[in-house]
Design an enzyme around this catalytic site. Structure first.
Site, PDB file in Angstrom:
ATOM      1  NE  ARG A 169      68.560  89.819 -37.817  1.00 54.41           N
ATOM      2  CZ  ARG A 169      68.534  88.492 -37.664  1.00 54.41           C
ATOM      3  NH1 ARG A 169      69.642  87.827 -37.340  1.00 54.41           N
ATOM      4  NH2 ARG A 169      67.430  87.814 -37.887  1.00 54.41           N
ATOM      5  CG  ASP A 198      67.787  89.214 -41.130  1.00 54.22           C
ATOM      6  OD1 ASP A 198      66.554  89.262 -40.952  1.00 54.22           O
ATOM      7  OD2 ASP A 198      68.447  88.165 -40.980  1.00 54.22           O
ATOM      8  CG  HIS A 271      65.199  86.503 -42.165  1.00 50.83           C
ATOM      9  ND1 HIS A 271      65.292  86.932 -40.866  1.00 50.83           N
ATOM     10  CD2 HIS A 271      64.961  85.173 -42.101  1.00 50.83           C
ATOM     11  CE1 HIS A 271      65.118  85.895 -40.038  1.00 50.83           C
ATOM     12  NE2 HIS A 271      64.916  84.813 -40.766  1.00 50.83           N
ATOM     13  CG  ASP A 334      66.742  81.906 -42.568  1.00 50.16           C
ATOM     14  OD1 ASP A 334      66.956  82.501 -43.638  1.00 50.16           O
ATOM     15  OD2 ASP A 334      66.831  82.452 -41.459  1.00 50.16           O
ATOM     16  CD  GLU A 335      64.315  81.876 -38.406  1.00 52.48           C
ATOM     17  OE1 GLU A 335      64.474  81.336 -37.308  1.00 52.48           O
ATOM     18  OE2 GLU A 335      64.752  83.021 -38.649  1.00 52.48           O
ATOM     19  CD1 TRP A 407      69.155  76.444 -40.621  1.00 52.09           C
ATOM     20  CD2 TRP A 407      68.696  77.210 -38.584  1.00 52.09           C
ATOM     21  NE1 TRP A 407      67.885  76.955 -40.659  1.00 52.09           N
ATOM     22  CE2 TRP A 407      67.572  77.446 -39.411  1.00 52.09           C
ATOM     23  CE3 TRP A 407      68.627  77.618 -37.246  1.00 52.09           C
ATOM     24  CZ2 TRP A 407      66.396  78.048 -38.956  1.00 52.09           C
ATOM     25  CZ3 TRP A 407      67.461  78.227 -36.793  1.00 52.09           C
ATOM     26  CH2 TRP A 407      66.361  78.438 -37.640  1.00 52.09           C
ATOM     27  CG  PHE A 433      80.211  80.626 -31.566  1.00 51.68           C
ATOM     28  CD1 PHE A 433      79.875  79.352 -31.139  1.00 51.68           C
ATOM     29  CD2 PHE A 433      81.474  80.806 -32.135  1.00 51.68           C
ATOM     30  CE1 PHE A 433      80.753  78.274 -31.284  1.00 51.68           C
ATOM     31  CE2 PHE A 433      82.360  79.745 -32.278  1.00 51.68           C
ATOM     32  CZ  PHE A 433      82.002  78.470 -31.863  1.00 51.68           C
ATOM     33  CG  ASP A 434      73.072  83.435 -31.559  1.00 51.48           C
ATOM     34  OD1 ASP A 434      73.476  82.268 -31.755  1.00 51.48           O
ATOM     35  OD2 ASP A 434      71.910  83.795 -31.835  1.00 51.48           O
ATOM     36  CD1 TRP A 485      72.712  83.130 -35.387  1.00 45.02           C
ATOM     37  CD2 TRP A 485      72.153  84.493 -37.058  1.00 45.02           C
ATOM     38  NE1 TRP A 485      72.522  82.355 -36.511  1.00 45.02           N
ATOM     39  CE2 TRP A 485      72.165  83.172 -37.544  1.00 45.02           C
ATOM     40  CE3 TRP A 485      71.830  85.524 -37.946  1.00 45.02           C
ATOM     41  CZ2 TRP A 485      71.875  82.848 -38.866  1.00 45.02           C
ATOM     42  CZ3 TRP A 485      71.533  85.212 -39.254  1.00 45.02           C
ATOM     43  CH2 TRP A 485      71.553  83.887 -39.710  1.00 45.02           C
ATOM     44  CB  THR A 486      75.230  90.696 -34.291  1.00 45.52           C
ATOM     45  OG1 THR A 486      74.539  91.164 -35.460  1.00 45.52           O
ATOM     46  CG2 THR A 486      76.495  89.987 -34.678  1.00 45.52           C
ATOM     47  CD  GLU A 487      69.328  88.057 -33.549  1.00 41.37           C
ATOM     48  OE1 GLU A 487      70.513  87.687 -33.346  1.00 41.37           O
ATOM     49  OE2 GLU A 487      68.516  87.370 -34.200  1.00 41.37           O
TER      50      GLU A 487
END
Ligand code: TNX
Length: 559
Positions: A169, A198, A271, A334-335, A407, A433-434, A485-487
């Site tokens: 991200r 991603d 993703h 995932d997702e 998760w 931690f996001d 996650w770094t969005e």
């Protein structure tokens, strides 16, 4: 008047104190707390000073010795000489012949003449080094350090102690990743789960699929704020970056010298929009696709009915296994929305061909996802690797040896353990931690769009082994991990703010068996923060009730 004289005298002493070799005292109450610390009565203390040498007993200790010398140089301003011969006194000797089934165990003996650090393997010795390093006060400048005589025996509770980092991200250059690895080493973390691909960017060079980085590593712009379908504000600034294979090898080596295994993640079959932008024929509609500028869950995923995706997966995983020696490879899972597959003639034909129908294992499409995951798993198993997947891999049937990363709460991990699978616990409500770290959201930089605040105390309170498991089932909980996650995290300095000091709480959960005692932990954490200061790390102050420094828009260079 007299008081002013005294004050002036005191200031003069503190100003010259370290050049006169003032002594500071080491404190073994570190994070994570060692299992046992036994003070030895009646012995003189050991004093670390510029004449202290580090003895590397054999070549397996050289890198450990160099790291210890570097830590002391940064903390205390002098660099101990490394030798292979044992001097008469004033030395720290490193060994790896401790008899312990837990290969990460270590023992430290401090006597007046020397400190002996003995690991059950070089990794164990490394954790002993971390304990010694963390016992030195962070602000000890150019001072000598007094170590009281003691024996410390220690071993970790969990064998998998992870920290996840999302380089997709936002992209973080190789030097930043090394800073992150150093942060993990300080917290006795032994796995870095590296999210490399991603929708918003493909970050690892794959020689056989050059478009992945040529096209897939660059997006035309980035959504501003949290996004959602109604938000159409983009910054229109092209953004990207990727790691060359040479850089990856260098980072893997850097981590392994710190006894950290990098677990790469190739997130399948969802993703994948950056990969589809690179090779549109891998998608159900054929595109065109763009490297995604939004955050969230894209409907466009690999087309499970298309034979070419299996060759694609093989090509990518083949190079990934060449680059990463890790026993574990993460294949995501995932997702993965099924809307395209439900309408795609090829996917529906594949479902018929495989004889899949909705049943107690899930929908036909969920089982089609299991089919893709099974293909990747078999490819990796044949190469001697084990796969990890997000807890969705339990849906639609799971391959026997797969490890579940829990998760969406703790249920996935519990179900996996009950079914005899190994599991790694990373429940979002404790270990994302996001998520913002305080109830006062207004004062925080933008955090994840979902989830309640995750405070240091909440992280510390987490017990990874779910209730009501038998001892055999509980043994399947092999570890604990926090995810970043770094969005909304564009710089390493900001990443440090999100990680620290929550990583300190995580380290205790991962390593220590001790009964929880938050006030005592906070005291240890304050001392750890003095090392963050010494290392120049940016960290959040909520737990210490002092003001947070502004973390956004700052950059940091590698040390
Ligand atoms: C869920 S955790 C995701 C990520 C997002 C994250 C944001 C997981 C397996 N998937 O793709 O970045 O939420 O908090």
């Amino acid at each position: 008047m007299k008081f002013i004289h005294l004050l002036a005298a005191a200031m003069a002493i503190s100003a010259v104190s370290c050049s006169e070799r003032v002594k500071v005292t080491a404190d073994y109450q570190v994070v994570p707390l060692p299992q046992t610390i036994t003070e030895t009565a009646g012995e003189q203390a050991f004093v670390l000073n510029p004449d202290t040498r580090i003895v590397a007993t054999d070549s397996s200790m050289t890198s450990n010795a160099e790291l210890l010398a570097g830590y002391i140089a940064r903390m205390n301003g002098f660099t101990p000489e490394i030798t292979s011969d044992t001097p008469g006194d004033n030395y720290i000797i490193l060994n790896a012949n401790l008899d312990n089934v837990n290969k990460e165990a270590y023992e430290i003996n401090v006597s007046s003449s020397h400190i002996a650090i003995n690991g059950a393997s070089p990794a164990g010795t490394f954790y002993g080094i971390q304990t010694i390093r963390k016992s030195i006060p962070g602000n000890s400048g150019n001072c000598d350090v007094v170590f009281s005589p003691a024996t410390i025996s220690d071993a970790p509770r969990f064998s998998y102690r992870g920290a996840h980092f999302d380089s997709s991200r936002h992209f973080f250059d190789a030097d930043s990743i090394k800073i992150f690895i150093d942060m993990l080493a300080l917290h006795n973390i032994n796995h870095m789960h590296w999210h490399l691909t991603d929708d918003q960017g493909w970050r690892v060079e794959i020689n056989r699929r050059p478009e992945l980085t040529r096209t897939g590593s660059m997006r035309a712009g980035t959504i501003i704020g949290h996004g959602g379908p109604d938000n159409n504000s983009f910054d229109s600034i092209p953004y990207g970056g990727y790691y060359t294979q040479e850089q990856i090898r260098d980072i893997v080596d850097y981590a392994s010298r710190r006894h950290i295994t990098i677990v790469p993640e190739i997130d399948l079959p969802g993703h994948m929009q950056a990969a589809l932008a690179s090779y549109p024929e891998l998608g159900c509609t054929g595109g065109p696709y763009e490297v995604w500028q939004r955050w969230g869950i894209s409907d466009d995923v690999l087309c499970a009915g298309n034979d070419s995706i299996y060759a694609f997966i093989d090509d990518v995983l083949d190079e990934i296994t060449e680059l990463f020696p890790s026993e574990y490879i993460h294949i995501g899972g995932d997702e993965c929305p099924k809307v395209r597959w439900e309408k795609c003639p090829k996917c529906q034909a594949r479902i018929r061909q495989l004889g899949l129908r909705d049943n107690e294992h899930g929908t036909a499409e969920q089982q089609l996802q299991s089919h893709v995951m099974r293909h990747a798993t078999e490819f990796l198993t044949q190469r001697g690797r084990k796969v990890i997947g997000w807890d969705e891999i339990l849906e639609g049937g799971i391959t026997p040896d797969a490890i579940v990363m829990s998760w969406r709460g703790t249920e996935g991990g519990k179900a996996a353990a009950e079914a005899g699978h190994d599991a790694i616990m990373t429940p979002s409500q404790y270990l994302y931690f996001d998520f913002v770290q305080s109830d006062d959201r207004e004062s925080e930089p933008l955090g994840a769009s979902w989830g309640d605040p995750v405070t240091v105390e909440l992280v510390y309170s987490y017990e990874p082994v779910p209730e009501n498991l038998t001892p055999e089932q509980a043994a399947h909980i092999i570890g604990v991990q926090a995810n970043l996650w770094t969005e909304y995290v564009p710089t390493m300095r900001h990443a440090q703010y999100m990680e620290l000091p929550r990583l300190g709480a995580l380290a205790e959960v991962q390593w220590s068996n001790a009964a929880k005692d938050y006030p005592a932990f906070l005291q240890r954490l304050k001392r750890l923060a003095s090392i963050y200061d010494a290392e120049g790390y940016n960290y959040a102050r909520h737990a210490f009730e002092t003001k947070n420094e502004d973390c956004a828009n700052e950059t940091q260079t590698a040390q």
